[in-house]
Design a protein around this motif. Structure first.
Motif, mmCIF file in Angstrom:
data_model
loop_
_atom_site.group_PDB
_atom_site.id
_atom_site.type_symbol
_atom_site.label_atom_id
_atom_site.label_comp_id
_atom_site.label_asym_id
_atom_site.label_seq_id
_atom_site.Cartn_x
_atom_site.Cartn_y
_atom_site.Cartn_z
ATOM 1 N N ASP A 110 15.249 -105.676 146.244
ATOM 2 C CA ASP A 110 15.213 -106.385 145.267
ATOM 3 C C ASP A 110 15.437 -105.388 143.963
ATOM 4 O OD1 ASP A 110 14.718 -108.200 142.981
ATOM 5 O OD2 ASP A 110 13.087 -109.141 144.004
ATOM 6 N N TYR A 114 15.712 -106.208 140.741
ATOM 7 C CA TYR A 114 15.496 -106.874 139.428
ATOM 8 C C TYR A 114 14.173 -107.254 139.479
ATOM 9 C CZ TYR A 114 15.530 -109.338 135.026
ATOM 10 O OH TYR A 114 15.390 -109.710 133.865
ATOM 11 N N ASN A 163 11.937 -110.274 138.379
ATOM 12 C CA ASN A 163 12.034 -111.424 137.564
ATOM 13 C C ASN A 163 10.716 -111.971 137.248
ATOM 14 O OD1 ASN A 163 14.063 -111.663 140.157
ATOM 15 N ND2 ASN A 163 14.780 -113.229 138.532
ATOM 16 N N ASP A 175 9.690 -112.916 142.728
ATOM 17 C CA ASP A 175 10.388 -111.941 143.594
ATOM 18 C C ASP A 175 9.627 -112.063 145.020
ATOM 19 O OD1 ASP A 175 11.765 -110.532 141.432
ATOM 20 O OD2 ASP A 175 9.769 -110.310 140.389
HETATM 21 CA CA LIG Z 1 14.073 -110.319 141.924
#
Ligand SMILES: [Ca+2]
Length: 309
Positions: free
Chosen positions: A113, A115, A117, A145
């Motif tokens: 992952d 990014y 969130n 996430d």
């Molecule tokens: Ca994410």
């Protein structure tokens, strides 16, 4: 422990016939593209999703998947997304929001992952590698996430590196181990190690990736699957035989000491409470209307009586 490369479950240069009809063990989906250097799951462009899926279900008991991957793009720190996932699932070629795979999947997903969130990631640095097991009724919480359903994970600074980056997923005697090699030192670093992970046989390997407002190139250079021959103690062998005889073959993924159904139960619990309050307020509402009705009627009949006399 001995290991044998299984070509039918592996994907490597020059990706002969990948994506073409009938001739390859691997099928492409969405925006995925094969070049001479990689299988590009998504380009560095907004709102793309792509996948590469094995056509053959895997019936190996103990295995190890070595993933050679590359994530790179123009986005500066945390202005890139969303990441890629490696799968061993019942479903294949099912587009969706979980890094390009359908939600409520059945099986194992290992996510890179890129990014964050959730805003309040105080102790967590991204990119983050995370593993999740789904049984068909557990939803991946994208806004958080995947934290509510994570089996574990680790931070992994994998973007825009000059050297090669690898992910290693081993499943032996129901023990799930995830390791990473991302520092260019040819050393495996522990990421996750968990016993009691029960995965059925006959699922499919795949890799997927997704971009949204933010993007990256998500590339698979190779997927190498090794069959592991593990020496089992007499006791372990007997236990397994017993389970098979009793028909206790694993048919639904599960993790010891973890309730993969808890989300669904919470939702059902919530709706039971909602029903209770709806009924309660309906009854109170009815009583209120009756009382008002009686008052209005008695007032009206009083008036009539007065006028009558
Ligand atoms: Ca994410």
């Amino acid at each position: 422990m001995e290991e044998f490369l299984k070509r039918e479950f592996s994907l490597s240069k020059p990706y002969q016939g990948v994506g073409s009809l009938g001739s390859s063990h691997w099928e492409l989906m969405g925006d995925a593209m094969v070049t001479t250097e990689q299988v590009r799951l998504t380009p560095d462009m907004q709102s793309k999703q792509g996948a590469v899926w094995s056509r053959i279900p895997c019936h190996l008991k103990d295995w190890e998947m070595q993933v050679h991957f590359k994530i790179h793009g123009r986005g500066k720190k945390n202005l890139n997304g969303d990441g890629l996932a490696i799968w061993y699932t019942k479903q294949r070629m099912q587009k969706g929001p979980v890094f390009g795979q359908m939600d409520n999947f059945t099986g194992l997903g290992v996510f890179v992952d890129t990014y964050p969130n959730e805003e309040k990631h105080l102790e967590r640095i991204f990119p983050f590698v995370l593993a999740m097991v789904g049984n068909g009724s557990v939803s991946y919480d994208h806004e958080r996430d995947g934290r509510p359903t994570e089996l574990g994970g680790c931070n992994a600074m994998v973007r825009n590196l000059k050297h090669d980056t690898f992910l290693f997923i081993r499943y032996v005697r129901r023990r799930l181990t995830v390791m990473i090699d991302i520092d260019g030192q040819h050393e495996w670093r522990d990421c996750l190690d968990l016993p009691g992970v029960k995965l059925p046989l006959g699922y499919y390997f795949g890799a997927t990736a997704i971009t949204g407002d933010l993007s990256d190139n998500h590339d698979i250079i190779s997927l190498k699957l090794y069959q592991l021959t593990v020496l089992r103690s007499k006791m372990e062998e007997e236990e397994e035989e017993e389970e098979e005889e009793e028909g206790e073959e694993i048919t639904i993924p599960s993790v010891d000491n973890m309730d993969l159904l808890r989300w669904k139960q919470e939702e059902e619990g919530m709706s039971a409470i909602a029903i209770f309050f709806t009924v309660l307020f309906s009854i109170l509402g009815c009583i209120f209307l009756v009382v008002i009705g009686v008052l209005v009627y008695s007032h009206w009949s009083d008036g009539r009586r007065k006028r009558f006399y």
